[in-house]
Write a protein that holds these residues in place. Structure first.
Motif, PDB file in Angstrom:
ATOM      1  N   LYS A  21       0.817  -1.221   0.000  1.00  0.00           N
ATOM      2  CA  LYS A  21       0.000   0.000   0.000  1.00  0.00           C
ATOM      3  C   LYS A  21       0.847   1.265   0.000  1.00  0.00           C
ATOM      4  N   ARG A  22       2.142   1.134   0.205  1.00  0.00           N
ATOM      5  CA  ARG A  22       2.986   2.334   0.172  1.00  0.00           C
ATOM      6  C   ARG A  22       2.977   2.925  -1.234  1.00  0.00           C
ATOM      7  N   PRO A  23       2.823   4.242  -1.349  1.00  0.00           N
ATOM      8  CA  PRO A  23       2.799   4.861  -2.682  1.00  0.00           C
ATOM      9  C   PRO A  23       4.154   4.790  -3.371  1.00  0.00           C
ATOM     10  N   ALA A  24       4.124   4.861  -4.692  1.00  0.00           N
ATOM     11  CA  ALA A  24       5.359   4.785  -5.477  1.00  0.00           C
ATOM     12  C   ALA A  24       6.326   5.910  -5.114  1.00  0.00           C
ATOM     13  N   ALA A  25       5.780   7.070  -4.752  1.00  0.00           N
ATOM     14  CA  ALA A  25       6.657   8.185  -4.377  1.00  0.00           C
ATOM     15  C   ALA A  25       7.477   7.853  -3.142  1.00  0.00           C
ATOM     16  N   ASP A  26       6.932   7.014  -2.249  1.00  0.00           N
ATOM     17  CA  ASP A  26       7.672   6.596  -1.064  1.00  0.00           C
ATOM     18  C   ASP A  26       8.762   5.589  -1.429  1.00  0.00           C
ATOM     19  N   ASP A  57       4.870  14.884   3.862  1.00  0.00           N
ATOM     20  CA  ASP A  57       3.895  14.144   3.063  1.00  0.00           C
ATOM     21  C   ASP A  57       3.533  12.791   3.661  1.00  0.00           C
ATOM     22  N   GLY A  58       4.056  12.484   4.844  1.00  0.00           N
ATOM     23  CA  GLY A  58       3.654  11.269   5.528  1.00  0.00           C
ATOM     24  C   GLY A  58       4.502  10.044   5.252  1.00  0.00           C
ATOM     25  N   TYR A  59       5.670  10.224   4.640  1.00  0.00           N
ATOM     26  CA  TYR A  59       6.547   9.080   4.326  1.00  0.00           C
ATOM     27  C   TYR A  59       6.797   8.225   5.569  1.00  0.00           C
ATOM     28  N   TYR A  60       7.252   8.857   6.645  1.00  0.00           N
ATOM     29  CA  TYR A  60       7.566   8.093   7.855  1.00  0.00           C
ATOM     30  C   TYR A  60       6.301   7.677   8.598  1.00  0.00           C
ATOM     31  N   ALA A  90      -4.430  16.763   1.821  1.00  0.00           N
ATOM     32  CA  ALA A  90      -3.912  15.736   0.917  1.00  0.00           C
ATOM     33  C   ALA A  90      -3.229  14.627   1.692  1.00  0.00           C
ATOM     34  N   VAL A  91      -2.462  15.004   2.713  1.00  0.00           N
ATOM     35  CA  VAL A  91      -1.796  13.990   3.529  1.00  0.00           C
ATOM     36  C   VAL A  91      -2.832  13.188   4.305  1.00  0.00           C
ATOM     37  N   GLY A  92      -3.842  13.865   4.820  1.00  0.00           N
ATOM     38  CA  GLY A  92      -4.891  13.153   5.529  1.00  0.00           C
ATOM     39  C   GLY A  92      -5.549  12.108   4.648  1.00  0.00           C
ATOM     40  N   ALA A  93      -5.781  12.464   3.380  1.00  0.00           N
ATOM     41  CA  ALA A  93      -6.354  11.501   2.441  1.00  0.00           C
ATOM     42  C   ALA A  93      -5.389  10.354   2.185  1.00  0.00           C
ATOM     43  N   ALA A  94      -4.099  10.683   2.095  1.00  0.00           N
ATOM     44  CA  ALA A  94      -3.090   9.657   1.849  1.00  0.00           C
ATOM     45  C   ALA A  94      -2.950   8.700   3.025  1.00  0.00           C
ATOM     46  N   LEU A  95      -3.345   9.156   4.214  1.00  0.00           N
ATOM     47  CA  LEU A  95      -3.257   8.320   5.411  1.00  0.00           C
ATOM     48  C   LEU A  95      -4.599   7.668   5.754  1.00  0.00           C
ATOM     49  N   ALA A  96      -5.579   7.843   4.885  1.00  0.00           N
ATOM     50  CA  ALA A  96      -6.920   7.354   5.188  1.00  0.00           C
ATOM     51  C   ALA A  96      -6.971   5.846   5.372  1.00  0.00           C
ATOM     52  N   ASP A  97      -6.110   5.123   4.678  1.00  0.00           N
ATOM     53  CA  ASP A  97      -6.085   3.670   4.801  1.00  0.00           C
ATOM     54  C   ASP A  97      -5.305   3.200   6.024  1.00  0.00           C
ATOM     55  N   TYR A  98      -4.754   4.149   6.769  1.00  0.00           N
ATOM     56  CA  TYR A  98      -3.943   3.819   7.942  1.00  0.00           C
ATOM     57  C   TYR A  98      -4.748   4.209   9.182  1.00  0.00           C
ATOM     58  N   GLY A  99      -5.558   3.267   9.654  1.00  0.00           N
ATOM     59  CA  GLY A  99      -6.528   3.571  10.691  1.00  0.00           C
ATOM     60  C   GLY A  99      -5.935   3.899  12.047  1.00  0.00           C
ATOM     61  N   ASN A 100      -4.655   3.599  12.242  1.00  0.00           N
ATOM     62  CA  ASN A 100      -4.023   3.906  13.529  1.00  0.00           C
ATOM     63  C   ASN A 100      -3.198   5.180  13.473  1.00  0.00           C
TER      64      ASN A 100
END
Length: 232
Positions: A21-26, A57-60, A90-100
């Motif tokens: 699930k990690r994005p290609a940019a990561d 952008d939430g990489y870590y 945008a970061v919040g959306a990118a972390l939407a699949d990360y429920g914790n």
């Protein structure tokens, strides 16, 4: 298969890096961010409560989420001084699949989390606290807030780009770098003890007189990683 996976790395760390699930940019950044070595040094483990201080952008944050798992939690702390609602959204959306992962929003000097933390992490952002986006910021208050947010024995990790030794804060504006001796002094003044340092991102061939830009990251700028502990 990620080439950064290590036989010495804990299985949960390998799994976090290999997460599909990690994005290609990561994953594109992994060869020069070296997450296996860096996060093994930080010693983030399943079940921990972790804060990613100014996570960009939430990489870590994404890696931390997979490492701490369902019994842990990650607090992505965004400072109001750098408030860009579109970017934060945008970061919040990118972390939407990360429920914790939860987003915390306040001024830098009022950093806090809803519960006591095992680790506070700041990656490539500490130098920004001395920059123009944080006018008149009391850096001592920030470090005291981090100290207060941690459990006794908790860890504060500072990863940043190295400047010329002895440069202090003089290379901040022109080169986007900071003297690690200055970081050590400021953080220890809050009561922390420096307990370890990592050479995982060191690059002795980096020209410390030049400004660091995002486009230069594949050239691997010289970076220090400092581990501070709050006394038990």
């Amino acid at each position: 298969v990620c080439t950064l996976l290590s036989a010495q790395a804990p299985p949960y760390l390998d799994a976090a890096i290999a997460d599909g699930k990690r994005p290609a940019a990561d994953t594109k950044r992994d060869p020069y961010f070296k997450p296996a070595q860096v996060l093994a040094f930080a010693d983030v483990r399943p079940g921990m409560k972790v804060a990613d201080f100014m996570p960009g952008d939430g990489y870590y944050s994404r890696l931390f989420s997979r490492i701490v798992g369902p019994n842990g939690h990650v607090y992505a702390f965004y400072a109001r001084e750098q408030d860009r609602r579109s970017a934060r959204g945008a970061v919040g959306a990118a972390l939407a699949d990360y429920g914790n992962v939860g987003i915390v929003h306040d001024t830098a000097a009022h950093f806090a989390a809803p519960e006591k933390l095992d680790v506070v992490w700041t990656g490539l952002t500490y130098h920004d606290l001395h920059g123009p986006n944080f006018p008149d910021l009391d850096i001592a208050a920030v470090n005291r807030a981090v100290y207060a947010a941690l459990k006794p024995g908790g860890i504060f990790i500072v990863l940043d780009r190295a400047s010329r030794p002895g440069a202090g804060l003089n290379d901040l504006a022109s080169k986007a770098r900071i003297d690690e001796a200055t970081v050590k002094s400021e953080v220890e003044a809050a009561g922390f003890r420096l307990v370890d340092e990592s050479n995982a991102l060191r690059n002795p061939e980096d020209d410390l007189s030049k400004r660091v830009t995002k486009a230069q990251y594949e050239k691997r700028p010289d970076q220090f990683i400092l581990k501070f502990r709050k006394p038990r």
